[in-house]
Design an enzyme around this catalytic site. Structure first.
Site, PDB file in Angstrom:
ATOM      1  N   HIS B  49      54.470  59.668   1.754  1.00 18.63           N
ATOM      2  CA  HIS B  49      54.039  60.759   0.912  1.00 18.63           C
ATOM      3  C   HIS B  49      54.495  62.107   1.398  1.00 18.63           C
ATOM      4  O   HIS B  49      54.948  63.194   0.901  1.00 18.63           O
ATOM      5  CB  HIS B  49      52.534  60.754   0.930  1.00 18.63           C
ATOM      6  CG  HIS B  49      51.754  61.841  -0.023  1.00 18.63           C
ATOM      7  ND1 HIS B  49      52.037  61.577  -1.435  1.00 18.63           N
ATOM      8  CD2 HIS B  49      51.438  62.777   0.180  1.00 18.63           C
ATOM      9  CE1 HIS B  49      51.243  62.576  -1.928  1.00 18.63           C
ATOM     10  NE2 HIS B  49      50.817  63.253  -1.094  1.00 18.63           N
ATOM     11  N   GLU B  93      53.584  68.125  -8.851  1.00 19.19           N
ATOM     12  CA  GLU B  93      53.183  67.131  -7.885  1.00 19.19           C
ATOM     13  C   GLU B  93      52.435  65.889  -8.482  1.00 19.19           C
ATOM     14  O   GLU B  93      52.178  66.150  -9.465  1.00 19.19           O
ATOM     15  CB  GLU B  93      52.327  67.631  -6.717  1.00 19.19           C
ATOM     16  CG  GLU B  93      52.950  68.110  -5.590  1.00 19.19           C
ATOM     17  CD  GLU B  93      52.015  68.410  -4.523  1.00 19.19           C
ATOM     18  OE1 GLU B  93      52.410  68.917  -3.425  1.00 19.19           O
ATOM     19  OE2 GLU B  93      50.819  68.396  -4.524  1.00 19.19           O
ATOM     20  N   HIS B  95      49.151  62.986  -8.423  1.00 18.73           N
ATOM     21  CA  HIS B  95      48.125  62.696  -7.952  1.00 18.73           C
ATOM     22  C   HIS B  95      47.661  61.218  -8.507  1.00 18.73           C
ATOM     23  O   HIS B  95      46.655  61.211  -9.279  1.00 18.73           O
ATOM     24  CB  HIS B  95      46.975  63.618  -8.169  1.00 18.73           C
ATOM     25  CG  HIS B  95      46.347  64.011  -6.780  1.00 18.73           C
ATOM     26  ND1 HIS B  95      44.910  64.093  -6.937  1.00 18.73           N
ATOM     27  CD2 HIS B  95      46.673  64.109  -5.609  1.00 18.73           C
ATOM     28  CE1 HIS B  95      44.493  64.394  -5.547  1.00 18.73           C
ATOM     29  NE2 HIS B  95      45.615  64.070  -4.960  1.00 18.73           N
ATOM     30  N   HIS B  97      47.646  57.891  -7.337  1.00 20.93           N
ATOM     31  CA  HIS B  97      46.592  56.699  -6.754  1.00 20.93           C
ATOM     32  C   HIS B  97      45.289  57.228  -6.994  1.00 20.93           C
ATOM     33  O   HIS B  97      44.423  56.450  -7.395  1.00 20.93           O
ATOM     34  CB  HIS B  97      46.965  56.165  -5.519  1.00 20.93           C
ATOM     35  CG  HIS B  97      48.401  55.598  -5.446  1.00 20.93           C
ATOM     36  ND1 HIS B  97      49.620  56.390  -5.366  1.00 20.93           N
ATOM     37  CD2 HIS B  97      48.750  54.398  -5.239  1.00 20.93           C
ATOM     38  CE1 HIS B  97      50.630  55.530  -5.163  1.00 20.93           C
ATOM     39  NE2 HIS B  97      50.036  54.374  -5.163  1.00 20.93           N
ATOM     40  N   ARG B 116      47.021  75.458  -5.125  1.00 17.43           N
ATOM     41  CA  ARG B 116      47.005  76.015  -3.788  1.00 17.43           C
ATOM     42  C   ARG B 116      48.473  76.574  -3.442  1.00 17.43           C
ATOM     43  O   ARG B 116      48.762  77.350  -2.839  1.00 17.43           O
ATOM     44  CB  ARG B 116      46.470  75.284  -2.844  1.00 17.43           C
ATOM     45  CG  ARG B 116      44.705  75.363  -2.928  1.00 17.43           C
ATOM     46  CD  ARG B 116      44.085  74.980  -2.043  1.00 17.43           C
ATOM     47  NE  ARG B 116      44.103  73.375  -1.654  1.00 17.43           N
ATOM     48  CZ  ARG B 116      43.575  72.576  -2.393  1.00 17.43           C
ATOM     49  NH1 ARG B 116      42.702  72.787  -3.454  1.00 17.43           N
ATOM     50  NH2 ARG B 116      43.839  71.242  -2.136  1.00 17.43           N
ATOM     51  N   ASP B 268      48.438  75.624   2.654  1.00 16.97           N
ATOM     52  CA  ASP B 268      47.503  74.813   2.178  1.00 16.97           C
ATOM     53  C   ASP B 268      47.190  73.493   3.063  1.00 16.97           C
ATOM     54  O   ASP B 268      48.217  72.858   3.423  1.00 16.97           O
ATOM     55  CB  ASP B 268      47.864  74.460   0.746  1.00 16.97           C
ATOM     56  CG  ASP B 268      47.043  73.241   0.083  1.00 16.97           C
ATOM     57  OD1 ASP B 268      45.844  73.132   0.253  1.00 16.97           O
ATOM     58  OD2 ASP B 268      47.724  72.364  -0.553  1.00 16.97           O
ATOM     59  N   GLU B 312      40.996  64.973   4.058  1.00 18.91           N
ATOM     60  CA  GLU B 312      41.565  65.518   2.977  1.00 18.91           C
ATOM     61  C   GLU B 312      40.490  66.578   2.140  1.00 18.91           C
ATOM     62  O   GLU B 312      40.653  66.612   1.030  1.00 18.91           O
ATOM     63  CB  GLU B 312      42.616  64.847   2.062  1.00 18.91           C
ATOM     64  CG  GLU B 312      43.571  64.231   2.775  1.00 18.91           C
ATOM     65  CD  GLU B 312      44.544  63.518   2.063  1.00 18.91           C
ATOM     66  OE1 GLU B 312      44.424  63.419   0.953  1.00 18.91           O
ATOM     67  OE2 GLU B 312      45.746  63.096   2.654  1.00 18.91           O
ATOM     68  N   ASP B 494      60.658  68.788  -9.685  1.00 21.88           N
ATOM     69  CA  ASP B 494      60.853  67.271 -10.347  1.00 21.88           C
ATOM     70  C   ASP B 494      59.695  66.443  -9.598  1.00 21.88           C
ATOM     71  O   ASP B 494      59.250  66.924  -8.322  1.00 21.88           O
ATOM     72  CB  ASP B 494      62.199  66.721 -10.133  1.00 21.88           C
ATOM     73  CG  ASP B 494      62.571  66.681  -8.682  1.00 21.88           C
ATOM     74  OD1 ASP B 494      61.807  66.888  -7.776  1.00 21.88           O
ATOM     75  OD2 ASP B 494      63.692  66.517  -8.381  1.00 21.88           O
ATOM     76  N   GLY B 531      59.659  69.892  -5.674  1.00 21.68           N
ATOM     77  CA  GLY B 531      59.465  68.722  -6.213  1.00 21.68           C
ATOM     78  C   GLY B 531      58.590  67.887  -5.288  1.00 21.68           C
ATOM     79  O   GLY B 531      58.187  68.278  -4.107  1.00 21.68           O
ATOM     80  N   SER B 534      56.848  60.374  -5.518  1.00 22.57           N
ATOM     81  CA  SER B 534      55.613  59.390  -5.460  1.00 22.57           C
ATOM     82  C   SER B 534      56.100  57.980  -5.510  1.00 22.57           C
ATOM     83  O   SER B 534      56.567  57.395  -6.534  1.00 22.57           O
ATOM     84  CB  SER B 534      54.691  59.687  -6.316  1.00 22.57           C
ATOM     85  OG  SER B 534      53.589  58.689  -6.617  1.00 22.57           O
TER      86      SER B 534
END
Lengths: 239, 740
Positions: B49, B93, B95, B97, B116, B268, B312, B494, B531, B534
């Site tokens: 990641h 981006e 998200h 999982h 952010r 961020d 996180e 992307d 981009g 994942s």
């Protein structure tokens, strides 16, 4: 205000307000206002001709929509301004704050569909005896956007009788032809109420967003008619 | 070093997703054993990641430069010049999982994180788009995921007051155990206010601002770098919880401090939180930091350095300010009611020294963690090309064209998604000139005559059949969607969603898809400015379809000339730009009406796409068009229905073709666009089309009647527009009703 001067508009900024800049932009473009943001923890409204409580999620709406904002220091000044007859417009979350603060009757509950809704609705002008509808005609139909999860206006029976007796319903949801039909009410509000005023008629709150429909480039300028009503009324009063 | 350093066991390494080879690299880089905090930091920064270790070798092939590119990949987001001293900042981006484990919070924090990335660049966010990919919609569990994700995207975006203006929703069983939530955010900034995340200035203070740090989301980055199984679906504590109200305060406070000149760098705290933000800022500036972890605002007592570095928790920022100017920055955050603390300083030697309770909790060189992180050239294989389908499809038992169109309009992938986008605030900030269901959203740029066109696209079926051509199709479709509004495509971001890169056939999909993106972006002169990758999107050995989502931004010189996608006036001439071929492979018609998901995806001539884009921009600039709508999933018939429904206008059309009617109506040949324009402009449109070498056929007129299509005089499609609308509008709600 002297004739020819720009209307002075103060837009109250609570933490979590998010339509504050939109309100400033709309009154600047629709009526050439001299608009400013007023921070929630101050008490100086800056001698405005109009106070706007904008939409958004004041204090995250974490307890109940508008429930915390009413305790902001600035609300004391808004109360005084309203008590002296100053025009106050509450839009969406601003309407919720005004109800919570007791400046407007009723309360706003979760939409009957239990979902946030963003769409165009039609509303019918029910009274022209407010600063924001004085230039309109009773029965006029406006197309305005809504964007809320809690727009289901309710009032206790005695309050409702009072609201009706004093002609305090300003807008009702309707279809494009101005007919009140069940499918035109987006949130289940009592008697299709979309906006109300106080008994003195200077404080108005509504769930739809006139500031988002005030320019032709956005495909709809119906909302500007509310601001223009206010501005022309101001000229009339000062003449 | 703390005396309590544990022995590094194979089990501990496995828990940290580090291989024994990687551990050897760590030992070589440090010249000693790492302690647990250090191991955790390596694990996070060397995760797929954060490090892009499997994809990096391919990503280098993407075009990232162009005359308008102000900031390419490598910063928090990309930036492209739009004139008038302004730049558009954007990034997409995933998200994925977290959204499968806890759909509301997963989607909500996906929105928060990408916003952010945009406002740390100094840009005010103006729009969000959300391409979503779900499994078989008949599975009851999928309804809960759809509902949770939609409420999460709306809950965050509506509250913070950024309109969600576009996106897409695609259903396919390959996402049954691994849904995808991609989020694109777009912002605007004046050139001279663009901020970067490059730490500098020895002795400059390091500030922490935003929410307090809690124990949520620890190991999020390594979770996002792992395959799913049933056990991991129970990993709720690794999902972060979002607070859009705090983010709104953080947004306003950050933009306020960036208006001044006290801030040197800002980043961020996203995946891997304090670890990635601090190390990456140091790596960019070739400096180090000394951080005093006792000063980090904490939500819980007893937090360890390991937890503080890997949490996180959302809505947090790390800043470097000029020495002596920290007070004014702190005051802004305090006025907005946010936690803020000076937690350390910039040091000359590029090392990260973390102090906790008077001891050194970690002492690491920066470069091995970031710039010298492992890069893998994993083995990859390409699937054999699929044979063409021409003539191989028996249409003798197929339903008639009208029934087929209605079936398509009621299908999960093509029905109206109003059920979703009505739950998103699309008009806040008063810039939205056109939102869904158009080809691209159009936003005006206040203070200028300009407009931005925004879209996010991919057809995963195409990418499965042919990853290279499919990825190129995604860029082409995005460009056509943007150009239909009259905007000139500028650049893309992307989001590359794939399965397990340790499997050669998945690696082959990634390699080929990046090649396809690269070819298409070069041909259309739309560089990649940001981009996200994942990987490991598979569950119990089942991989998702390869899904390289493309987000594109285009520029309209005059937003008042933006072209809508719907028919506008009776008697307008309807024309089809582009060539229709026998291409039902991987079409919605084949999948939905005939129940066959097979064949190659349609051919793609990138020069023809470029000509079509140029033509559309010219036609719009000359004010010739009433409407323009890209022909994509569902073919011409669905495109006509989509143009008809919004204003309840039909069309009376007669076409000449050698193809069977069903193939003509449902083929997904590209590039093709349905346009309409007032009568009398035929010649001007035809001349422009000839100039750009685009085949053009006049099909008929917009009418007040139904949608009626005749092939060589024989009516094959005849249906009232109200029927189309009813079928399309009701389908999604009916699908979701089962669980409501």
């Amino acid at each position: 205000m002297s004739s020819g001067a720009r209307p002075r508009v103060s837009v109250v900024l609570f933490p979590g307000s998010n339509c504050d800049h939109d309100a400033v932009h709309a009154v600047e473009t629709a009526i050439g206002a001299d608009a400013r943001l007023v921070w929630h923890d101050g008490t100086d409204l800056g001698r405005p001709d109009l106070v706007v409580l904008p939409g958004g999620f004041s204090y995250g709406d974490y307890l109940r929509c508008g429930a915390l904002a009413r305790f902001s220091p600035v609300m004391d000044s808004v109360r005084d301004f309203a008590a002296s007859g100053g025009p106050v417009l509450g839009i969406c979350n601003g309407f919720q704050v005004l109800c919570e603060a007791g400046l407007l009757p009723g309360a706003l509950l979760a939409n009957s569909g239990q979902r946030f809704l963003c769409q165009d609705v039609h509303v019918r002008v029910e009274t022209i005896r407010t600063p924001f509808t004085s230039d309109l005609t009773k029965g006029d139909v406006l197309r305005l956007p809504i964007a809320h999860g809690d727009g289901n206006w309710r009032a206790e029976e005695a309050t409702w009788d009072d609201v009706v007796a004093h002609d305090q319903v300003v807008f009702r949801y309707c279809d494009a032809a101005g007919e009140r039909v069940a499918s035109a009410n987006p949130n289940g509000s009592h008697d299709d109420v979309a906006g109300v005023c106080n008994r003195a008629r200077n404080v108005v709150g509504l769930m739809p967003h006139p500031e988002r429909a005030s320019e032709e480039i956005l495909g709809n300028a119906d909302g500007a008619r509310l601001f223009r009503s206010f501005a022309s009324g101001l000229l009339g009063r000062s003449a | 070093m703390g005396a309590s350093a544990p022995t590094i066991t194979p089990a501990l390494l496995a828990e940290h997703k580090l291989t024994s080879d990687e551990y050897e690299r760590i030992l070589a880089a440090l010249g000693r054993e790492p302690n647990l905090v250090e191991l955790g930091i390596f694990s996070a920064l060397w995760s797929e990641h954060c490090s892009y270790k499997s994809s990096k070798v391919f990503l280098r092939d993407l075009p990232t430069k162009g005359p308008r590119v102000v900031q390419g990949p490598g910063e928090n987001a990309g930036a492209v010049d739009i004139g008038d001293g302004l730049a558009v900042v954007f990034k997409m981006e995933s998200h994925n999982h977290p959204s499968f484990i806890e759909p509301y919070q997963g989607a909500a924090t996906g929105v928060g994180g990408i916003l952010r990335d945009v406002f740390t660049m100094g840009a005010r966010p103006i729009a969000v788009l959300d391409p979503l990919f779900f499994g078989d919609p008949s599975a009851p569990r999928m309804h809960g995921l759809v509902d949770g994700v939609v409420r999460g995207v709306g809950g965050y975006g509506n509250c913070i007051g950024i309109p969600t203006v576009g996106g897409s929703t695609f259903f396919h069983p390959s996402y049954d155990g691994n849904i995808l939530v991609n989020v694109m955010a777009v912002g605007l900034v004046r050139h001279e206010r663009i901020f970067k995340a490059k730490a500098s200035g020895i002795g400059n203070p390091v500030l922490y601002a935003g929410s307090k740090t809690g124990r949520d989301g620890i190991h999020g980055a390594s979770m996002a770098s792992d395959v799913f199984d049933d056990e991991k679906a129970q990993r709720r504590p690794t999902v972060q919880v979002g607070d859009p109200f705090t983010e709104k305060l953080l947004l306003e406070a950050v933009l306020e401090v960036l208006e001044g000149d006290a801030v040197v760098a800002i980043q961020d705290m996203g995946a891997a939180g304090l670890t990635s933000s601090s190390f990456e800022m140091c790596a960019r500036g070739d400096v180090g930091m000394r951080l005093d972890l006792d000063r980090v605002p904490m939500r819980e007592s007893g937090m360890t350095p390991y937890e503080l570095m890997l949490s996180e928790s959302q809505e947090r920022m790390l800043l470097v300010t000029k020495k002596g100017r920290e007070r004014e920055v702190i005051e802004v955050f305090e006025r907005w009611g946010l936690d803020v603390a000076e937690i350390g300083e910039v040091t000359a030697e590029p090392r990260m020294v973390l102090l906790f309770r008077g001891e050194v909790a970690a002492d690491l060189p920066v470069a091995p963690l970031v710039d010298e992180a492992p890069v893998y050239r994993r083995p990859w294989t390409l699937a054999e090309p699929l044979p063409p389908l021409e003539g191989a499809i028996d249409l003798s038992g197929a339903p008639d064209e009208t029934a087929a169109l209605l079936a398509l309009l009621a299908s999960p992938n093509l029905c109206s998604k109003a059920w979703i986008w009505r739950q998103y605030d699309r008009s806040v900030r008063t810039n939205t000139v056109a939102g869904p269901p158009g080809d691209a959203a159009v936003l005006r740029v206040k203070g200028t005559k300009k407009g931005l066109a925004l879209t996010a696209d991919v057809n995963p079926r195409y990418c499965f059949a042919d990853p290279m051509r499919g990825a190129a199709h995604a860029v082409a479709e995005a460009a056509l969607n943007v150009a239909c509004t009259g905007a000139r495509p500028l650049a893309i971001t992307d989001c590359l969603n794939f399965g397990n890169p340790e499997r050669p056939e998945i690696m082959g999909q990634l390699a080929a898809a990046v090649k396809g993106l690269s070819l298409a972006c070069r041909a259309l002169e739309t560089p990649v400015v940001s981009g996200n990758v994942s990987l490991y999107n598979e569950t119990d050995g089942e991989s998702i379809l390869p899904t390289p989502t493309v987000g594109m931004v285009g520029l309209l010189e005059d937003v008042a000339r933006a072209v809508p996608h719907a028919f506008r006036a009776e008697h307008d001439v309807v024309a089809l730009l582009g060539e229709t071929r026998d291409e039902l492979g991987r079409s919605e018609y084949l999948a939905t009406v005939l129940g066959r998901d097979e064949g190659p995806c349609p051919l793609l001539d990138l020069l023809a796409v470029r000509s079509m884009v140029d033509l559309l921009v010219d036609l719009a600039a000359d004010g010739l068009l009433s409407s323009a709508h890209d022909v994509s999933d569902g073919g011409l018939a669905v495109a006509l229905a989509e143009a008809a429904m919004p204003n309840s206008l039909g069309a009376d059309l007669n076409v000449e073709t050698a193809l069977l009617p069903a193939i003509y109506l449902f083929s997904q040949s590209a590039p093709r666009v349905v346009v309409s324009f007032p009568p009398g402009r035929e010649r001007a449109v035809l001349e422009a089309a000839r100039r750009h070498g685009v085949p053009t056929a006049f099909l008929g007129r917009v009418s007040r009647g139904g949608l009626r299509v005749a092939v060589s005089g024989n009516v094959v499609l005849d249906v009232p527009v109200s029927t189309l609308t009813k079928v399309s509008e009701e389908a999604f709600g009916k699908m979701m009703e089962v669980t409501e």
